[in-house]
Design an enzyme around this catalytic site. Structure first.
Site, short mmCIF file in Angstrom:
data_model
loop_
_atom_site.label_atom_id
_atom_site.label_comp_id
_atom_site.label_asym_id
_atom_site.label_seq_id
_atom_site.Cartn_x
_atom_site.Cartn_y
_atom_site.Cartn_z
NE ARG A 40 -4.43 -1.31 1.79
CZ ARG A 40 -5.39 -1.53 2.67
NH1 ARG A 40 -5.17 -1.33 3.96
NH2 ARG A 40 -6.57 -1.95 2.27
CE LYS A 206 -19.04 -14.62 7.93
NZ LYS A 206 -19.00 -13.42 8.77
N GLY A 375 -7.75 -7.75 -1.14
CA GLY A 375 -7.88 -8.66 -0.01
C GLY A 375 -7.04 -9.93 -0.16
N GLY A 398 -12.46 -4.07 1.76
CA GLY A 398 -13.87 -3.70 1.81
C GLY A 398 -14.25 -2.68 0.75
C1 3PG Z 1 -8.69 -1.47 5.08
O1 3PG Z 1 -7.63 -1.92 5.52
O2 3PG Z 1 -9.59 -2.19 4.64
C2 3PG Z 1 -8.86 0.02 5.03
O3 3PG Z 1 -7.68 0.67 5.35
C3 3PG Z 1 -10.01 0.45 5.89
O4 3PG Z 1 -9.79 0.12 7.24
P1 3PG Z 1 -11.04 -0.06 8.20
O5 3PG Z 1 -11.75 -1.31 7.75
O6 3PG Z 1 -10.48 -0.18 9.58
O7 3PG Z 1 -11.93 1.13 8.03
#
Ligand code: 3PG
Ligand code: MG
Length: 419
Positions: A40, A206, A375, A398
């Protein structure tokens, strides 16, 4: 509509507040926090180099973990400043707060080309609350706002959303960084009218996490290949036995609806024809949460759709690997999100790594565009050393899922349109 980007700005001598997603995995080693994966950070370098070359005064802000409004030294961004300086080959200053007098003073002393990283914005509850007064304080630091934090753009927080509103209101520009621009291009525009065949591979635990993405992609895809524990909820919906597999019994209705929609639209919707299964056995060992460690014993291929009572599905099987590979190799556009099995265990990583290889091969031989939706699938590709051989890997978790669902991300909505 396309967003204004850093390339559209005149930043020379201006203070530019850049929101980045430096929420990177860290681990304590000999009393120090060490970064395990700097992807990142690496992905923001083009934006930062661009701004520095243009003579901007760069102020970076980010979050790390979920400190819930408390200062927590294990979630300090200080190690990130050192890592970033290393990667950029230039100094990166760090200040142990993100707003207030000290920060304003430090920001005021910046020279063109300087970079300053602020401390974790989530040390303040006002960040996640998107508190207007806190957003004002952040906005005070700069003339221009740039958001390069695609991975955090699904959060309507002060540093991702509120601050942009404040700066825009006072006539300042709010633009996307180069990483943000690439994320929106590959996860958005490129999938709007994908070259066909468009093959989607979806895994993970899921159905509930992925159902909205499935629903949307059923409008575009020629084939959807399912893997991971999601499989067993679909199987349950079709009346099969799933043994001790991870399932969401309350999601069989939505699973059925997806299967019906696929049929009605003529989308090939594939569930694994065989699986690796293993027998979970409780051991005397306790995990960090004090629960007994479960060992997965006697792995074997199960070629039946029914899984025996004592066993659970842990990966796709060899026949499925063959079928999925054939589909992937014919594709012109590939979207992959989610592993095919418990790939952290080498015994059950075979399916995920086979899919990774097939995606890479299609990219090379078939000139397919391969887009990896962030992810665990990114982790799997990197673990297999193939990370640089796909068209695009998202830095979002997410955020990529929400974006693929077709949702408007607050951090993106707050940026100016390029009209
Ligand atoms: C992540 O790692 O998915 C983002 O940086 C967002 O982090 P968070 O889910 O704690 O908001
Ligand atoms: Mg998250």
């Amino acid at each position: 509509m396309a967003k204004l980007t850093v390339k559209d700005l005149n930043v020379r001598g201006k203070r530019v507040l850049v929101r980045v997603d430096y929420n990177v995995p860290m681990e304590e080693k000999d009393g120090q926090m060490v970064i395990n994966d700097a992807t990142r950070i690496h992905e923001t370098l083009p934006t930062l180099e661009f701004l520095v070359n243009q003579g901007a005064k760069v102020i970076l802000m980010a979050h790390l973990g979920r400190p819930k409004g408390q200062r927590d030294s294990s979630l300090s961004l200080r190690p990130v400043a050192a890592k970033l300086a290393d990667m950029l080959g230039r100094p990166v200053a760090f200040v142990d707060d993100c707003s207030g007098d000290k920060v304003e003073k430090t920001a005021g002393l910046l020279q063109p080309g300087d970079i300053l990283l602020l401390e974790n914005v989530r040390y303040y509850n006002e960040e996640e609350a998107n508190d207007p007064a806190f957003a004002e304080k952040l906005a005070k630091l700069a003339d221009i706002y740039v958001n390069d934090a695609f991975g955090a753009a699904h959060r309507a927080h002060a540093s991702t959303e509120g601050v942009a509103r404040v700066i825009a209101k006072r006539g300042g520009q709010c633009a996307a960084g180069l990483l943000m621009e690439r994320e929106l291009k590959f996860l958005g525009d490129e999938l709007e009218n994908p070259a066909k065949p468009f093959v989607v591979i979806l895994g993970g635990a899921k159905v509930s996490d992925k159902i909205k993405v499935i629903d949307r992609l059923l409008e575009k895809a020629d084939a959807i290949l399912i893997g991971g524990a999601m499989t067993y909820t679909f199987r349950l919906a079709l009346g099969a036995k799933v043994g001790k597999s991870l399932v969401e019994p309350d999601k069989t209705d939505v699973a059925k609806l997806a299967l019906e929609k696929a049929k009605a639209r003529g989308v090939q919707f594939l569930l694994p024809s065989d699986n690796m299964v293993a027998t979970p056995v409780k051991t005397d060992k306790l995990n960090k949460k004090g629960k007994p460690v479960i060992e997965l014993t006697n792995p074997r291929v199960n070629s039946d759709v029914d899984i025996p009572d004592a066993e659970e599905g842990v990966d796709i099987g060899p026949a499925t690997i063959k079928t999925y590979t054939d589909f992937i190799q014919k594709a012109k556009t590939i979207l992959w999100n989610g592993p095919m099995g418990i790939f952290e265990d080498p015994r059950f990583a075979v399916g995920t790594f086979a899919v990774a290889r097939a995606v890479v091969e299609a990219t090379r031989k078939n000139e397919a565009k391969s887009i990896i939706g962030g992810g665990d699938s990114v982790k799997a590709l990197n673990n297999s050393g193939l990370g640089d051989q796909v068209t695009f890997m998202s830095t979002g978790g997410g955020a990529s899922l929400e974006f693929l669902e077709g949702r408007v991300l607050p951090g993106v909505a707050a940026l100016a349109d390029n009209s």
